[in-house]
Scaffold this motif. Structure first.
Motif, PDB file in Angstrom:
ATOM      1  N   PRO A  56       0.804  -0.847   0.192  1.00 13.59           N
ATOM      2  CA  PRO A  56       0.085  -0.090   0.392  1.00 13.59           C
ATOM      3  C   PRO A  56       1.152   1.300   0.079  1.00 13.59           C
ATOM      4  O   PRO A  56       0.576   2.114  -0.911  1.00 13.59           O
ATOM      5  N   GLU A  57       1.911   1.275   1.044  1.00  9.73           N
ATOM      6  CA  GLU A  57       3.170   2.310   0.464  1.00  9.73           C
ATOM      7  C   GLU A  57       3.255   2.735  -0.771  1.00  9.73           C
ATOM      8  O   GLU A  57       3.297   4.511  -1.241  1.00  9.73           O
ATOM      9  N   LEU A  58       3.679   1.617  -2.050  1.00 13.65           N
ATOM     10  CA  LEU A  58       4.767   1.440  -2.404  1.00 13.65           C
ATOM     11  C   LEU A  58       2.911   2.912  -3.951  1.00 13.65           C
ATOM     12  O   LEU A  58       3.530   3.570  -4.585  1.00 13.65           O
ATOM     13  N   GLN A  59       1.514   1.635  -3.537  1.00 11.10           N
ATOM     14  CA  GLN A  59       0.337   2.507  -4.099  1.00 11.10           C
ATOM     15  C   GLN A  59       0.621   3.725  -3.769  1.00 11.10           C
ATOM     16  O   GLN A  59       0.231   4.748  -4.800  1.00 11.10           O
ATOM     17  N   ARG A  60       0.598   3.630  -3.035  1.00 10.52           N
ATOM     18  CA  ARG A  60       0.239   5.180  -2.417  1.00 10.52           C
ATOM     19  C   ARG A  60       1.494   6.457  -3.051  1.00 10.52           C
ATOM     20  O   ARG A  60       1.133   7.563  -3.446  1.00 10.52           O
ATOM     21  N   ALA A  61       2.674   5.854  -3.075  1.00  4.70           N
ATOM     22  CA  ALA A  61       3.865   7.232  -3.301  1.00  4.70           C
ATOM     23  C   ALA A  61       3.378   6.803  -4.810  1.00  4.70           C
ATOM     24  O   ALA A  61       3.906   8.214  -5.910  1.00  4.70           O
ATOM     25  N   VAL A  62       2.373   6.106  -5.782  1.00  4.98           N
ATOM     26  CA  VAL A  62       2.201   5.758  -6.870  1.00  4.98           C
ATOM     27  C   VAL A  62       0.983   7.175  -6.905  1.00  4.98           C
ATOM     28  O   VAL A  62       1.065   8.043  -8.668  1.00  4.98           O
ATOM     29  N   THR A  63       0.299   7.186  -6.737  1.00  6.25           N
ATOM     30  CA  THR A  63      -1.034   8.098  -6.277  1.00  6.25           C
ATOM     31  C   THR A  63      -0.401   9.810  -6.099  1.00  6.25           C
ATOM     32  O   THR A  63      -0.857  10.350  -7.072  1.00  6.25           O
ATOM     33  N   LYS A  64       0.892   9.314  -5.320  1.00  4.15           N
ATOM     34  CA  LYS A  64       1.292  10.984  -5.539  1.00  4.15           C
ATOM     35  C   LYS A  64       2.220  11.846  -6.196  1.00  4.15           C
ATOM     36  O   LYS A  64       2.813  12.505  -6.503  1.00  4.15           O
ATOM     37  N   GLY A  65       2.491  10.722  -6.768  1.00  5.45           N
ATOM     38  CA  GLY A  65       3.693  11.023  -7.882  1.00  5.45           C
ATOM     39  C   GLY A  65       4.705  11.215  -8.637  1.00  5.45           C
ATOM     40  O   GLY A  65       5.571  11.474  -9.422  1.00  5.45           O
ATOM     41  N   ILE A  66       4.961  10.073  -6.439  1.00  5.92           N
ATOM     42  CA  ILE A  66       7.145   9.997  -6.300  1.00  5.92           C
ATOM     43  C   ILE A  66       7.724   9.124  -6.893  1.00  5.92           C
ATOM     44  O   ILE A  66       8.227   8.669  -7.204  1.00  5.92           O
ATOM     45  N   PHE A  67       6.602   7.911  -7.741  1.00  7.20           N
ATOM     46  CA  PHE A  67       7.290   6.977  -8.597  1.00  7.20           C
ATOM     47  C   PHE A  67       6.018   6.722  -9.692  1.00  7.20           C
ATOM     48  O   PHE A  67       5.387   6.832  -9.032  1.00  7.20           O
ATOM     49  N   HIS A  68       6.987   6.191 -10.441  1.00 10.43           N
ATOM     50  CA  HIS A  68       6.079   5.428 -12.101  1.00 10.43           C
ATOM     51  C   HIS A  68       5.617   4.028 -11.176  1.00 10.43           C
ATOM     52  O   HIS A  68       6.211   3.169 -10.433  1.00 10.43           O
ATOM     53  N   LYS A  69       3.989   4.009 -11.620  1.00 11.55           N
ATOM     54  CA  LYS A  69       3.370   2.532 -11.524  1.00 11.55           C
ATOM     55  C   LYS A  69       3.649   1.833 -12.196  1.00 11.55           C
ATOM     56  O   LYS A  69       3.949   0.915 -11.577  1.00 11.55           O
ATOM     57  N   ASN A  70       4.486   2.064 -13.368  1.00  6.96           N
ATOM     58  CA  ASN A  70       5.240   0.384 -13.776  1.00  6.96           C
ATOM     59  C   ASN A  70       6.441   0.543 -12.478  1.00  6.96           C
ATOM     60  O   ASN A  70       6.635  -1.080 -12.755  1.00  6.96           O
ATOM     61  N   MET A  71       6.937   0.973 -12.400  1.00  9.63           N
ATOM     62  CA  MET A  71       8.573   0.704 -10.802  1.00  9.63           C
ATOM     63  C   MET A  71       7.610   0.031 -10.166  1.00  9.63           C
ATOM     64  O   MET A  71       8.272  -1.046  -9.606  1.00  9.63           O
ATOM     65  N   ALA A  72       6.589   0.781  -9.413  1.00  9.70           N
ATOM     66  CA  ALA A  72       5.947  -0.388  -8.818  1.00  9.70           C
ATOM     67  C   ALA A  72       5.244  -1.331  -8.535  1.00  9.70           C
ATOM     68  O   ALA A  72       5.995  -2.237  -8.017  1.00  9.70           O
ATOM     69  N   ALA A  73       5.017  -1.640  -9.760  1.00 14.09           N
ATOM     70  CA  ALA A  73       4.055  -2.724 -10.380  1.00 14.09           C
ATOM     71  C   ALA A  73       5.621  -3.973 -10.425  1.00 14.09           C
ATOM     72  O   ALA A  73       5.523  -5.219 -10.060  1.00 14.09           O
ATOM     73  N   ARG A  74       6.804  -3.315 -10.877  1.00 13.96           N
ATOM     74  CA  ARG A  74       7.814  -4.264 -11.231  1.00 13.96           C
ATOM     75  C   ARG A  74       8.648  -4.739  -9.588  1.00 13.96           C
ATOM     76  O   ARG A  74       9.109  -5.756  -9.373  1.00 13.96           O
ATOM     77  N   LYS A  75       8.638  -3.689  -9.231  1.00 15.23           N
ATOM     78  CA  LYS A  75       9.254  -3.851  -7.582  1.00 15.23           C
ATOM     79  C   LYS A  75       8.346  -4.739  -6.946  1.00 15.23           C
ATOM     80  O   LYS A  75       8.902  -6.339  -6.129  1.00 15.23           O
ATOM     81  N   ILE A  76       7.195  -4.863  -7.300  1.00 17.23           N
ATOM     82  CA  ILE A  76       6.461  -6.024  -6.236  1.00 17.23           C
ATOM     83  C   ILE A  76       5.994  -7.443  -6.802  1.00 17.23           C
ATOM     84  O   ILE A  76       6.360  -8.374  -6.334  1.00 17.23           O
ATOM     85  N   SER A  77       6.134  -7.166  -8.110  1.00 16.49           N
ATOM     86  CA  SER A  77       6.195  -8.400  -8.824  1.00 16.49           C
ATOM     87  C   SER A  77       7.876  -9.376  -8.916  1.00 16.49           C
ATOM     88  O   SER A  77       7.910 -10.313  -8.243  1.00 16.49           O
ATOM     89  N   ARG A  78       9.143  -8.590  -7.974  1.00 17.45           N
ATOM     90  CA  ARG A  78      10.019  -9.272  -8.792  1.00 17.45           C
ATOM     91  C   ARG A  78      10.186  -9.568  -6.875  1.00 17.45           C
ATOM     92  O   ARG A  78      10.613 -10.539  -6.215  1.00 17.45           O
ATOM     93  N   LEU A  79       9.773  -8.903  -5.226  1.00 23.16           N
ATOM     94  CA  LEU A  79      10.288  -9.133  -4.675  1.00 23.16           C
ATOM     95  C   LEU A  79       9.297 -10.152  -4.279  1.00 23.16           C
ATOM     96  O   LEU A  79       9.783 -10.621  -2.927  1.00 23.16           O
ATOM     97  N   SER A  80       7.963 -10.679  -4.601  1.00 21.68           N
ATOM     98  CA  SER A  80       6.478 -11.718  -3.976  1.00 21.68           C
ATOM     99  C   SER A  80       7.955 -12.938  -4.449  1.00 21.68           C
ATOM    100  O   SER A  80       7.498 -13.673  -4.164  1.00 21.68           O
ATOM    101  N   GLY A  81       8.162 -12.412  -5.921  1.00 15.63           N
ATOM    102  CA  GLY A  81       8.370 -14.211  -6.443  1.00 15.63           C
ATOM    103  C   GLY A  81      10.098 -14.226  -5.687  1.00 15.63           C
ATOM    104  O   GLY A  81       9.838 -15.173  -5.094  1.00 15.63           O
ATOM    105  N   ARG A  82      10.870 -13.100  -5.019  1.00 12.19           N
ATOM    106  CA  ARG A  82      11.799 -13.605  -4.468  1.00 12.19           C
ATOM    107  C   ARG A  82      11.894 -14.423  -3.016  1.00 12.19           C
ATOM    108  O   ARG A  82      12.530 -15.499  -2.296  1.00 12.19           O
ATOM    109  N   ILE A  83      10.671 -14.004  -2.872  1.00  9.22           N
ATOM    110  CA  ILE A  83       9.573 -14.269  -1.392  1.00  9.22           C
ATOM    111  C   ILE A  83       9.375 -15.871  -1.990  1.00  9.22           C
ATOM    112  O   ILE A  83       9.122 -16.743  -0.855  1.00  9.22           O
TER     113      ILE A  83
END
Length: 88
Positions: A56-83
């Protein structure tokens, strides 16, 4: 340096906005660091919990314009894969 009153006001606004964005970016990075540390420790349950808090923190940062949505999606995807790989 700013000479007109409108330029001086813009300098103040930019400084305020920069401070807010910096704190938001720092907050998200802290959540991501917690996930990384949990993955490094090898505890899948703890890592999963940390990722659930970070998403949720990453998604909130996307809506606030801090990060790009694809970057957040990529981070979440890669972290979940590693987990997920921790169980193997």
């Amino acid at each position: 340096m700013a000479n007109t009153s409108s330029a001086k006001k813009m300098v103040r606004k930019i400084a305020r906005r920069t401070a807010v964005q910096k704190s938001r970016r720092s907050r998200v990075r802290t959540f991501l660091r917690r996930v990384e540390e949990a993955i490094a420790s090898g505890d899948q349950a703890k890592a999963n919990e940390a990722l659930q808090a970070a998403q949720p923190e990453l998604q909130r940062a996307v809506t606030k314009g801090i990060f790009h949505k694809n970057m957040a999606a990529r981070k979440i995807s890669r972290l979940s894969g590693r987990i997920k790989a921790l169980s193997a």
